[in-house]
Design an enzyme around this catalytic site. Structure first.
Site, PDB file in Angstrom:
ATOM      1  N   ARG A  50       0.838  -1.191   0.000  1.00  0.00           N
ATOM      2  CA  ARG A  50       0.000   0.000   0.000  1.00  0.00           C
ATOM      3  C   ARG A  50       0.881   1.252   0.000  1.00  0.00           C
ATOM      4  O   ARG A  50       1.068   1.895   1.031  1.00  0.00           O
ATOM      5  CB  ARG A  50      -0.941  -0.025   1.206  1.00  0.00           C
ATOM      6  CG  ARG A  50      -1.956  -1.157   1.141  1.00  0.00           C
ATOM      7  CD  ARG A  50      -2.770  -1.271   2.408  1.00  0.00           C
ATOM      8  NE  ARG A  50      -1.966  -1.792   3.523  1.00  0.00           N
ATOM      9  CZ  ARG A  50      -2.461  -2.051   4.729  1.00  0.00           C
ATOM     10  NH1 ARG A  50      -3.733  -1.844   4.995  1.00  0.00           N
ATOM     11  NH2 ARG A  50      -1.675  -2.528   5.674  1.00  0.00           N
ATOM     12  N   ASP A  52       2.285   4.970  -0.351  1.00  0.00           N
ATOM     13  CA  ASP A  52       1.687   6.234   0.066  1.00  0.00           C
ATOM     14  C   ASP A  52       1.510   7.191  -1.105  1.00  0.00           C
ATOM     15  O   ASP A  52       2.028   6.962  -2.206  1.00  0.00           O
ATOM     16  CB  ASP A  52       2.567   6.903   1.127  1.00  0.00           C
ATOM     17  CG  ASP A  52       2.596   6.127   2.437  1.00  0.00           C
ATOM     18  OD1 ASP A  52       1.619   5.394   2.711  1.00  0.00           O
ATOM     19  OD2 ASP A  52       3.586   6.262   3.176  1.00  0.00           O
ATOM     20  N   TYR A 110      13.127  -1.436  -2.392  1.00  0.00           N
ATOM     21  CA  TYR A 110      12.799  -0.032  -2.629  1.00  0.00           C
ATOM     22  C   TYR A 110      14.070   0.724  -3.000  1.00  0.00           C
ATOM     23  O   TYR A 110      15.184   0.321  -2.651  1.00  0.00           O
ATOM     24  CB  TYR A 110      12.231   0.620  -1.367  1.00  0.00           C
ATOM     25  CG  TYR A 110      10.802   0.288  -1.046  1.00  0.00           C
ATOM     26  CD1 TYR A 110       9.765   1.103  -1.493  1.00  0.00           C
ATOM     27  CD2 TYR A 110      10.470  -0.817  -0.276  1.00  0.00           C
ATOM     28  CE1 TYR A 110       8.445   0.824  -1.183  1.00  0.00           C
ATOM     29  CE2 TYR A 110       9.152  -1.107   0.041  1.00  0.00           C
ATOM     30  CZ  TYR A 110       8.147  -0.275  -0.416  1.00  0.00           C
ATOM     31  OH  TYR A 110       6.839  -0.562  -0.111  1.00  0.00           O
ATOM     32  N   ARG A 197      11.404   6.028   3.949  1.00  0.00           N
ATOM     33  CA  ARG A 197      11.516   7.484   3.884  1.00  0.00           C
ATOM     34  C   ARG A 197      12.200   8.047   5.128  1.00  0.00           C
ATOM     35  O   ARG A 197      12.964   9.024   5.033  1.00  0.00           O
ATOM     36  CB  ARG A 197      10.129   8.102   3.704  1.00  0.00           C
ATOM     37  CG  ARG A 197       9.536   7.833   2.328  1.00  0.00           C
ATOM     38  CD  ARG A 197       8.076   8.230   2.265  1.00  0.00           C
ATOM     39  NE  ARG A 197       7.877   9.646   2.585  1.00  0.00           N
ATOM     40  CZ  ARG A 197       6.702  10.199   2.814  1.00  0.00           C
ATOM     41  NH1 ARG A 197       5.588   9.446   2.747  1.00  0.00           N
ATOM     42  NH2 ARG A 197       6.600  11.486   3.101  1.00  0.00           N
TER      43      ARG A 197
END
Length: 250
Positions: A50, A52, A110, A197
């Site tokens: 999911r 962002d 990522y 992040r």
């Protein structure tokens, strides 16, 4: 009933994230609507990650169930002729009905990109964070190496998460520089809310000299969000891909 696997790439700039929201447009909403209109069925996809608002993907995963007899590999072609230009199916195929993209062991990768130069480059504004100050990418890489292994990553988890445990295993994490682009790549068995992040924001603090590389060890041990750096903006983050070790060929 057949279950179809989709590998999805998207530019997250214009979306509130992957998951359907009541008051904003999501990637999942566009995909579900497109599938439902095309197949004349009420389709609800199940997504693996999911992401962002503003986060991009090269290889997010979703599945959906359908009564149609279209060959599995043809859904990608059919969807891509109907989806907007900022969403594209990379591949599609049929999987066993018991396959679940979220409740299955995964390996996720990522990347976070930082454009480190004097002035912005408008052509790279959507998928990289512009930072004009000097960043020591070698110090950032040293700090990233301390992330490897199983750790409690509570220091890198935003408030409001619903995770049962904040322990995750990072298989690899490194920072490299190519010209004026600095890239963090991190691979693990799962990630907490805003984890990558917050790691990126912490590495930027190390790169600019506000923290030392071995401070990363202290931050991990603290298990306190206040110990880590700020949360880096969403647009520099991309979900590169998801692997399923238990399922050969996925």
């Amino acid at each position: 009933m057949r279950r179809i696997f989709l590998e999805i790439a998207y530019d997250g700039t214009n979306y509130c994230g992957w998951q359907v929201q009541n008051n904003a447009l999501s990637v999942q909403e566009v995909l579900d609507r497109t599938l439902s209109e095309w197949l004349q069925e009420d389709i609800h996809t199940i997504g693996a990650s999911r992401t962002d608002a503003g986060v991009h993907a090269l290889g997010n995963v979703a599945v959906f169930d359908t009564e149609t007899l279209i060959p599995g590999d043809k859904y990608a072609f059919g969807l891509n002729s109907r989806l907007p230009d900022d969403i594209c199916i990379q591949q599609s195929f049929e999987v066993p009905p018991e396959f679940h993209p979220r409740f299955t062991e995964t390996v996720k990768t990522y990347e976070y990109k930082i454009l480190n130069r004097k002035f912005p480059d408008p052509t790279r504004r959507r998928d990289s964070l512009f930072y004009y100050g000097r960043l020591d990418h070698e110090a950032m890489n040293e700090a990233a190496s301390y992330l490897a292994g199983p750790h409690d990553f509570k220091s890198f988890c935003a408030a409001g998460h619903d995770a049962k445990t904040t322990v995750r295993t990072i298989y690899s994490a490194f920072v490299e520089k190519d010209g004026d682009m600095i890239r963090l790549e991190i691979t693990g068995n799962g990630f907490l809310y805003n984890m990558v992040r917050i790691i990126a924001g912490t590495l930027i603090e190390i790169g600019k000299g506000a923290l030392k590389p071995d401070d990363m060890k202290r931050i991990i041990q603290a298990k306190d969000r206040e110990a880590a750096g700020p949360t880096a903006p969403a647009h520099g983050l991309t979900l590169v891909g998801i692997e399923y070790p238990e399922w050969e060929g996925l």
